[in-house]
Scaffold this motif. Structure first.
Motif, mmCIF file in Angstrom:
data_model
loop_
_atom_site.group_PDB
_atom_site.id
_atom_site.type_symbol
_atom_site.label_atom_id
_atom_site.label_comp_id
_atom_site.label_asym_id
_atom_site.label_seq_id
_atom_site.Cartn_x
_atom_site.Cartn_y
_atom_site.Cartn_z
ATOM 1 N N PHE A 154 0.839 -1.205 0.000
ATOM 2 C CA PHE A 154 0.000 0.000 0.000
ATOM 3 C C PHE A 154 0.870 1.249 0.000
ATOM 4 O O PHE A 154 0.617 2.204 -0.747
ATOM 5 C CB PHE A 154 -0.929 -0.004 1.215
ATOM 6 N N PHE A 261 2.428 7.097 3.446
ATOM 7 C CA PHE A 261 2.900 6.915 4.832
ATOM 8 C C PHE A 261 2.084 5.821 5.516
ATOM 9 O O PHE A 261 0.866 5.844 5.545
ATOM 10 C CB PHE A 261 2.887 8.216 5.633
ATOM 11 N N VAL A 262 2.834 4.850 6.048
ATOM 12 C CA VAL A 262 2.184 3.701 6.672
ATOM 13 C C VAL A 262 2.679 3.453 8.093
ATOM 14 O O VAL A 262 2.184 2.548 8.762
ATOM 15 C CB VAL A 262 2.342 2.439 5.799
ATOM 16 N N GLY A 263 3.657 4.240 8.551
ATOM 17 C CA GLY A 263 4.038 4.167 9.964
ATOM 18 C C GLY A 263 2.946 4.831 10.789
ATOM 19 O O GLY A 263 2.362 5.825 10.351
ATOM 20 N N VAL A 264 2.664 4.288 11.974
ATOM 21 C CA VAL A 264 1.594 4.850 12.804
ATOM 22 C C VAL A 264 2.108 6.125 13.464
ATOM 23 O O VAL A 264 3.091 6.114 14.206
ATOM 24 C CB VAL A 264 1.122 3.833 13.859
ATOM 25 N N THR A 265 1.422 7.237 13.169
ATOM 26 C CA THR A 265 1.926 8.582 13.483
ATOM 27 C C THR A 265 1.400 9.108 14.816
ATOM 28 O O THR A 265 0.777 10.161 14.881
ATOM 29 C CB THR A 265 1.510 9.541 12.348
ATOM 30 N N MET A 282 0.012 13.252 -0.845
ATOM 31 C CA MET A 282 0.178 12.395 0.328
ATOM 32 C C MET A 282 -1.035 11.484 0.487
ATOM 33 O O MET A 282 -2.175 11.912 0.319
ATOM 34 C CB MET A 282 0.300 13.251 1.594
ATOM 35 N N LEU A 283 -0.746 10.243 0.815
ATOM 36 C CA LEU A 283 -1.810 9.286 1.152
ATOM 37 C C LEU A 283 -1.222 8.306 2.140
ATOM 38 O O LEU A 283 -0.122 7.794 1.921
ATOM 39 C CB LEU A 283 -2.289 8.542 -0.101
ATOM 40 N N GLY A 284 -1.934 8.057 3.214
ATOM 41 C CA GLY A 284 -1.448 7.076 4.174
ATOM 42 C C GLY A 284 -2.547 6.649 5.110
ATOM 43 O O GLY A 284 -3.687 7.110 5.009
ATOM 44 N N GLY A 285 -2.176 5.770 6.013
ATOM 45 C CA GLY A 285 -3.140 5.252 6.980
ATOM 46 C C GLY A 285 -3.019 3.749 7.068
ATOM 47 O O GLY A 285 -2.098 3.141 6.509
ATOM 48 N N PRO A 286 -3.970 3.138 7.793
ATOM 49 C CA PRO A 286 -3.962 1.683 7.903
ATOM 50 C C PRO A 286 -4.192 1.067 6.524
ATOM 51 O O PRO A 286 -5.160 1.402 5.844
ATOM 52 C CB PRO A 286 -5.115 1.382 8.868
#
Lengths: 339, 339
Positions: A154, A261-265, A282-286
């Motif tokens: 992802f 971004f896939v690290g939990v922020t 930017m796109l990220g999340g679970p």
């Protein structure tokens, strides 16, 4: 059955827990072939996330034991892989490929799959059957598909890694290494892994990194710019989740480029002007791992990819506590547990 | 020549300034047909951004007076429109459509186009000639193309407004209103403008809003969700730049959807977990207006769009101070100045 419980930060025990049962007609119960410890399990282990007597684990593969009356797509005896979010896979959000934010999503972490058995809600939407019973040497790779591979995938997809592009991966944990693999599979021309650990550097090269940079923060950004005509990378995957690593990832991305971004922020606050003048997508999340599972299972089945290499320690479920210690102390990249 | 100078917050004067000259062989000097006051000019006016004896203005249209030796694409007598960032339009960032982040970008605000004449750096990359000398009734629309139309257009493009989609616009200033127009032109099915000001509501409807919501913050989010089956909009444009409006825009976007932000985010800090669990595509920053200029000029020339309606007050350059006051007090949406 036996299962892992975290009683308090640092206090992990394998103990007796009640056998799960079918609670909803859309449930399945599976017997785990393998489970594992996630980097995100270290947040409560280290006390950053609150925890008290919690059943642990959200990654799982195994054999269906029993299904509820409404389950249609899997049956007892099927070998299945699922994601760390149960999802109906029919709502408008799922259909758009964001099953981790399904309107009926259920976090598997609330169920706890570091155990011999696990109840899987929304089984039709969540579980994907493999083409048959896998040979034992494919178990680690299928296990990786449940979270770290799908999450890295992802990240690389969100970063739009692809042909002709340079991809940077910030973070050399299991997810970062899987993002390297994903970027390679997606056709990235150059893959720069940020790592200062010799063993992880070696794994990164194995999974497809063409360049390794050991600098961090602003120095890491400068080193990336030096390799990219001064403008930064087309694609950057952030797989750590700290303020420093998020800003490093943002600054490493060229304007108009993509950052996944896939690290939990947990402890991040992004200054608006940083985002404004970075001018990046930017796109990220679970990760919506469910979107990728059929494809990832097939690639593993066909032995095109070998993500199982990310597991560098295998322990019996009874020794889960040692697995947590090994990951906390960075003695292991990722620990597979055999129930 | 006469030009506008802001000596301190709130202290704007039209006064004598030196005539600009060709300083680089890539420069042009233009005689302005119109200039205007931007919402972002209110940041220094209100003391949020530092200012001292600064020439003001970054929006401009007019006739080329003189060009440097290396200028090839425009010549004296051409009527031209340019963006608020001068850009070479040849570097790798420009070619990707992000001219506002050109590796050689020069902010026109540092030059100050609220004047009779202005030096335009990188003229070949920055200026776009109109098909001929425009009739006077097209001047306001061409003026809008220099910033607010292009910025709203970028916001709507970043939000991926389009057929079959619901677009929300947070902010009823000139840029927000232009984002409404852009969403309509891009084919959005439903366009929800967030506004509590009757005159701006009317303008929003004129530009294409199908729904108006007057709620703000969490109430605004709830109202959007009520109109979108509980999941939020596909596309959201943020055109304010405050913490509240950014979070309102993020929360109004469905997971997997797109949020374009074009309000200047001076005092914003986005909590990482908000971004993580929103799981939306975000893109924002200073609009690469140059990307859109040829298309926007043609649409204006063909009278397909009428963005000039966003100017609700026209004043002589000599009365710029009154223009600033009118915008600061929200008596005017946007002020056009005639040199």
């Amino acid at each position: 059955m036996r299962g892992v419980v975290m009683h308090a930060p640092g206090d992990v025990r394998t103990e007796d827990r009640p056998d799960p049962t079918i609670e909803e007609p859309t449930d399945a119960v599976i017997r785990l072939a393998a489970t594992c410890i996630c980097g995100s399990d270290l947040w409560p282990y280290r006390g950053v996330e609150k925890v008290q007597d919690s059943a642990m684990g959200h990654e799982y593969i195994g054999v269906v034991e029993e299904v509820g009356a409404e389950v249609r797509t899997v049956k007892p005896g099927d070998f299945v892989v699922g994601s760390f979010w149960a999802s109906d896979n029919t709502c408008v959000i799922c259909r758009a490929g964001f099953q981790s934010r399904c309107v009926n999503a259920i976090p598997m972490g609330a169920i706890g799959t570091q155990a011999q058995l696990a109840r899987i809600p929304l089984a039709d939407g969540t579980l994907v059957a493999t083409p048959g019973t896998p040979p034992s040497d494919l178990i680690p790779s299928l296990m990786a598909a449940s979270d770290v591979l799908g999450t890295g995938w992802f990240g690389a997809t969100a970063a739009q890694a692809g042909p002709g592009k340079t991809t940077v991966v910030v973070g050399d944990g299991a997810v970062g290494l899987m993002a390297v693999l994903a970027a390679r599979e997606l056709g990235a021309e150059r893959i720069i892994a940020m790592s200062r650990n010799p063993q992880r550097q070696e794994l990164a090269r194995y999974f497809g990194a063409t360049d390794i940079l050991s600098q961090r923060g602003d120095e890491g950004v400068a080193a990336v710019k030096e390799l990219t005509d001064g403008v930064g990378a087309h694609s950057v995957v952030e797989a750590v989740g700290t303020q420093e690593s998020m800003l490093q990832a943002i600054h490493s991305t060229r304007s108009g480029g993509h950052m996944g971004f896939v690290g939990v922020t947990y402890e991040v606050a992004l200054p608006g002007m940083e985002l404004f003048f970075a001018e990046i997508n930017m796109l990220g999340g679970p990760a919506p791992v469910r979107r990728f599972l059929p494809d990832l299972i097939q690639r593993i089945w066909d032995r095109e990819i070998d993500p199982g290499r990310v597991f560098d320690l295998t322990l019996p479920l009874e020794e889960a506590a040692e697995g947590y210690r090994a990951m906390d102390e960075r003695r292991a990249v990722k620990v597979l547990l055999t129930p």
